[in-house]
Write an enzyme that holds these catalytic residues in place. Structure first.
Site, short mmCIF file in Angstrom:
data_model
loop_
_atom_site.label_atom_id
_atom_site.label_comp_id
_atom_site.label_asym_id
_atom_site.label_seq_id
_atom_site.Cartn_x
_atom_site.Cartn_y
_atom_site.Cartn_z
N HIS A 1 40.66 27.80 43.05
CA HIS A 1 39.39 28.51 43.45
C HIS A 1 38.14 27.70 43.05
O HIS A 1 37.10 27.76 43.20
CB HIS A 1 39.41 29.74 42.75
CG HIS A 1 38.87 30.92 43.92
ND1 HIS A 1 38.72 30.96 45.17
CD2 HIS A 1 38.09 32.02 43.34
CE1 HIS A 1 38.00 31.89 45.49
NE2 HIS A 1 37.84 32.87 44.45
N TYR B 1 39.36 29.36 34.06
CA TYR B 1 39.35 29.16 35.70
C TYR B 1 39.25 27.52 35.77
O TYR B 1 39.26 26.99 36.98
CB TYR B 1 38.14 29.83 36.13
CG TYR B 1 38.03 31.07 36.19
CD1 TYR B 1 39.00 31.96 36.80
CD2 TYR B 1 37.32 31.88 35.26
CE1 TYR B 1 39.26 33.39 36.80
CE2 TYR B 1 37.13 33.38 35.33
CZ TYR B 1 38.19 34.09 36.18
OH TYR B 1 38.24 35.33 35.79
N ASN C 1 31.78 35.95 43.55
CA ASN C 1 31.10 37.00 44.41
C ASN C 1 29.64 37.02 44.27
O ASN C 1 29.11 37.61 45.07
CB ASN C 1 31.87 38.36 43.85
CG ASN C 1 33.19 38.22 43.78
OD1 ASN C 1 34.06 37.45 44.29
ND2 ASN C 1 34.06 39.50 43.30
N ASP D 1 36.93 26.21 48.24
CA ASP D 1 38.24 26.14 48.42
C ASP D 1 38.40 26.75 49.85
O ASP D 1 37.85 27.89 49.95
CB ASP D 1 38.87 26.59 47.43
CG ASP D 1 38.51 28.10 46.93
OD1 ASP D 1 39.55 29.00 46.99
OD2 ASP D 1 37.32 28.30 46.60
N TYR E 1 29.54 33.84 38.78
CA TYR E 1 30.92 34.22 39.12
C TYR E 1 31.00 33.93 40.47
O TYR E 1 29.90 34.16 41.14
CB TYR E 1 31.59 35.54 38.58
CG TYR E 1 31.99 35.32 37.15
CD1 TYR E 1 33.39 34.83 37.00
CD2 TYR E 1 31.18 35.77 36.16
CE1 TYR E 1 33.64 34.53 35.49
CE2 TYR E 1 31.58 35.77 35.03
CZ TYR E 1 32.95 34.93 34.61
OH TYR E 1 33.16 34.73 33.31
N ASN F 1 34.88 35.09 49.18
CA ASN F 1 33.76 35.99 48.87
C ASN F 1 32.64 35.30 48.22
O ASN F 1 31.51 35.63 48.40
CB ASN F 1 34.43 36.54 47.46
CG ASN F 1 35.52 37.51 47.58
OD1 ASN F 1 35.48 38.18 48.85
ND2 ASN F 1 36.34 37.82 46.72
#
Length: 193
Positions: A21, A16, A67, A92, A65, A113
């Site tokens: 993101h 990532y 979420n 973002d 993460y 999220n």
């Protein structure tokens, strides 16, 4: 000394790194690098503590993460006894063009999220945010792939400029307040030809 919690949103893991993101992580990395700090692995986040012009910045990159970002946010806000108004979340934003940054004193999660989880855990959307435009140049149904993709080569000069501007915005908010930062930066274009 006034204490600020600077929260960069993103996902942990090399796959990532430097994706759209993870713009929040990239901004926090740039702030910590500029002020000569280092991250350590700690509870729910990578954490760096910086002293700058009589202020303390507790910078976090949640390792939960995206979420579950609210868990790390709340833990570090409570642990460091930071007022909600002195938090700053860098996120973002698909709704903003690539050359834009929006500073907000509050406001909805807009379907993000990470923000949704923070809002759920805090029970309010009244916390400051820097929304980092990532554009929305993707075919219908491909949003998830787009936000997890790397920047296009032609976007990189603008993105590097915006990351450095975001560091300047954080410093402006810490010294002159969010209203001044909104006034100075919200209308600007950060595009680089």
């Amino acid at each position: 000394m006034t204490k600020f919690l600077i929260v960069g949103l993103g996902n942990p893991g090399n796959e990532y790194a430097h994706t759209r993101h993870n713009a929040g992580f990239d901004v926090v990395d740039a702030l910590v690098a500029k002020l000569g700090g280092n991250f350590r692995i700690d509870r729910l986040a990578e954490v760096a503590e910086l002293k700058w012009k009589g202020k303390i910045f507790i910078c976090i990159k949640p390792t939960t993460y995206m979420n579950l970002s609210g868990k790390a946010f709340k833990y570090w806000m409570d642990k460091e006894k930071v007022l909600l108004d002195n938090t700053l979340t860098i996120v973002d934003d698909l709704a903003l063009p690539i050359d834009k940054i929006r500073i907000r004193a509050g406001g909805s999660d807009a379907g993000h999220n990470g923000l949704r989880d923070i809002q759920f855990i805090l029970g309010t959307d009244k916390y400051p945010k820097i929304r980092f435009g990532i554009g929305n140049n993707f075919p219908k149904g491909m949003q998830a792939d787009f936000v997890l993709s790397k920047w296009f080569p032609e976007e990189l000069p603008t993105i590097k400029n915006k990351i450095m501007k975001s560091v300047e915005i954080i410093e402006t908010i810490a010294t002159m307040g969010i209203a001044r930062a909104m006034n100075d930066f919200n209308k600007q274009s950060f595009g680089v030809e």
